[in-house]
Design an enzyme around this catalytic site. Structure first.
Site, PDB file in Angstrom:
ATOM      1  N   ARG A  50       0.839  -1.207   0.000  1.00 20.39           N
ATOM      2  CA  ARG A  50       0.000   0.000   0.000  1.00 20.39           C
ATOM      3  C   ARG A  50       0.871   1.253   0.000  1.00 20.39           C
ATOM      4  NH1 ARG A  50      -4.560   0.719   4.585  1.00 20.39           N
ATOM      5  NH2 ARG A  50      -2.756   1.171   5.871  1.00 20.39           N
ATOM      6  N   LYS A 149      -2.548   6.918   1.107  1.00 24.87           N
ATOM      7  CA  LYS A 149      -2.413   7.204   2.538  1.00 24.87           C
ATOM      8  C   LYS A 149      -1.336   8.285   2.673  1.00 24.87           C
ATOM      9  CE  LYS A 149      -2.117   4.767   6.941  1.00 24.87           C
ATOM     10  NZ  LYS A 149      -3.112   5.592   7.623  1.00 24.87           N
ATOM     11  N   GLU A 182     -15.638   7.297   5.903  1.00 24.30           N
ATOM     12  CA  GLU A 182     -14.895   6.566   6.933  1.00 24.30           C
ATOM     13  C   GLU A 182     -14.730   7.472   8.136  1.00 24.30           C
ATOM     14  OE1 GLU A 182     -10.880   5.736   5.654  1.00 24.30           O
ATOM     15  OE2 GLU A 182     -10.591   7.784   4.956  1.00 24.30           O
TER      16      GLU A 182
HETATM   17  N1  PMP Z   1      -8.957   5.251   7.413  1.00 26.63           N
HETATM   18  C1  PMP Z   1      -8.018   6.148   7.761  1.00 26.63           C
HETATM   19  C2  PMP Z   1      -8.206   7.576   7.377  1.00 26.63           C
HETATM   20  C3  PMP Z   1      -6.890   5.730   8.477  1.00 26.63           C
HETATM   21  O1  PMP Z   1      -5.947   6.609   8.816  1.00 26.63           O
HETATM   22  C4  PMP Z   1      -6.763   4.375   8.856  1.00 26.63           C
HETATM   23  C5  PMP Z   1      -5.592   3.911   9.671  1.00 26.63           C
HETATM   24  N2  PMP Z   1      -4.460   3.722   8.917  1.00 26.63           N
HETATM   25  C6  PMP Z   1      -7.766   3.472   8.463  1.00 26.63           C
HETATM   26  C7  PMP Z   1      -8.848   3.955   7.735  1.00 26.63           C
HETATM   27  C8  PMP Z   1      -7.681   2.013   8.788  1.00 26.63           C
HETATM   28  O2  PMP Z   1      -6.751   1.396   7.961  1.00 26.63           O
HETATM   29  P1  PMP Z   1      -5.888   0.144   8.418  1.00 26.63           P
HETATM   30  O3  PMP Z   1      -6.838  -0.929   8.781  1.00 26.63           O
HETATM   31  O4  PMP Z   1      -5.073  -0.191   7.222  1.00 26.63           O
HETATM   32  O5  PMP Z   1      -5.079   0.592   9.581  1.00 26.63           O
END
Ligand code: PMP
Length: 286
Positions: A50, A149, A182
């Site tokens: 990722r 990200k 989210e």
């Molecule tokens: N959405 C956002 C905006 C985040 O920062 C995160 C944490 N990284 C997540 C969702 C959850 O993603 P993950 O399960 O890969 O940690």
């Protein structure tokens, strides 16, 4: 504590980057948050993939291979001798001049921090948490793809402040069209009539690795699961709701904007997922 910066290790006091780094000046960079369980880095390959995809999407060429990156993470973890901890992996555009132009930056910087994790109290998992809908909207996905990200978290920060000011841990954000995207640092899912539903990434959600793990678990457990469009109506009328994230793992949500979800207790499917996720962690970390 030993912090990795561009192939060298520094103490916390000495781990510093230039004030000309575009990661600082413009939020020009990408990152990952990763867990270590019982000494094993959880889903390291997925996180690195990722990270490289995020970097690729914003035209950052990470100067080491994905295998070298994995090795650097594992070495930094070993050097810090932590069994249950959190890794912050950051790639910035690097040092340039004060203008926005990223072409003035010579070389991306890689930073790896291994630190203790601030776990949520057990009680939250047993009783569930309350969240609100933030008035801050998610950045439109045609402006900044939510799958990147990036270090640009300002709208998440503003939504987090709204959550805290309302006495909540998390806030759910809507996208420009009013669909659920989210939370500020977690993905959101609901369960209605026995089906798990979660916003597809083009509604403004990161492709969460924990969410991916939950979708795979649901498949194994024979629980129907769909990535789809969700509105506030869907959230308010859901039987169950939960958040997923590297830090939170799977966190039951029992109220949104003061409205009880289901019977106001963590739901049965949520509890099954939490139990299966713990088993998966135990299995992966041998
Ligand atoms: N959405 C956002 C905006 C985040 O920062 C995160 C944490 N990284 C997540 C969702 C959850 O993603 P993950 O399960 O890969 O940690």
């Amino acid at each position: 504590m030993k912090i990795y910066i561009d192939g060298r290790y520094y103490s916390k006091e000495d781990a510093k980057i230039s004030v000309y780094d575009h990661g600082l000046l413009y939020g020009d960079g990408v990152f990952e948050g990763i867990r270590i369980y019982h000494g094993t880095v959880f889903r390291l390959r997925e996180h690195c993939e990722r990270l490289y995809r995020s970097a690729n999407a914003i035209l950052i060429r990470i100067p080491i291979t994905i295998e070298e990156m994995e090795r650097a993470v594992i070495d930094t973890v070993a050097l810090n001798n932590k069994k249950n901890a959190y890794i912050r992996l950051i790639v910035t555009r690097g040092v340039g001049n004060l203008g926005v132009n990223p072409l003035t930056c010579e070389k991306p910087s890689i930073i790896i921090i291994v630190d203790d994790i601030q776990l949520y109290p057990e009680e939250y998992y047993a009783k569930g948490i309350n969240i609100i809908t933030a008035s801050t909207r998610r950045i439109a996905s045609d402006s900044l793809d939510p799958r990147i990200k990036s270090l640009n978290y300002l709208n998440n920060v503003l939504a987090k402040i709204e959550a805290i000011q309302s006495g909540c841990l998390e806030a759910v954000m809507l996208n420009q069209n009013g669909y659920i995207s989210e939370c500020t640092g977690d993905n959101i899912s609901i369960v209605t009539d026995g089906t798990i539903m979660t916003p597809a990434s083009h509604y403004g959600a990161l492709n969460g690795i924990t969410k991916g793990a939950v979708i795979a678990l649901a498949e194994k457990l024979g629980i129907p699961c769909r990535e789809t469009a969700l509105t506030q109506y869907d959230l308010y009328t859901a039987d169950e709701c939960f958040l997923t994230g590297t830090g939170a793992e799977i966190m039951p949500v029992v109220s949104i904007d003061g409205r009880l979800i289901g019977n106001g207790m963590p739901g049965e499917i949520t509890k099954r997922l939490i139990a299966s996720f713990s088993e998966e962690i135990a299995a992966q970390s041998g």
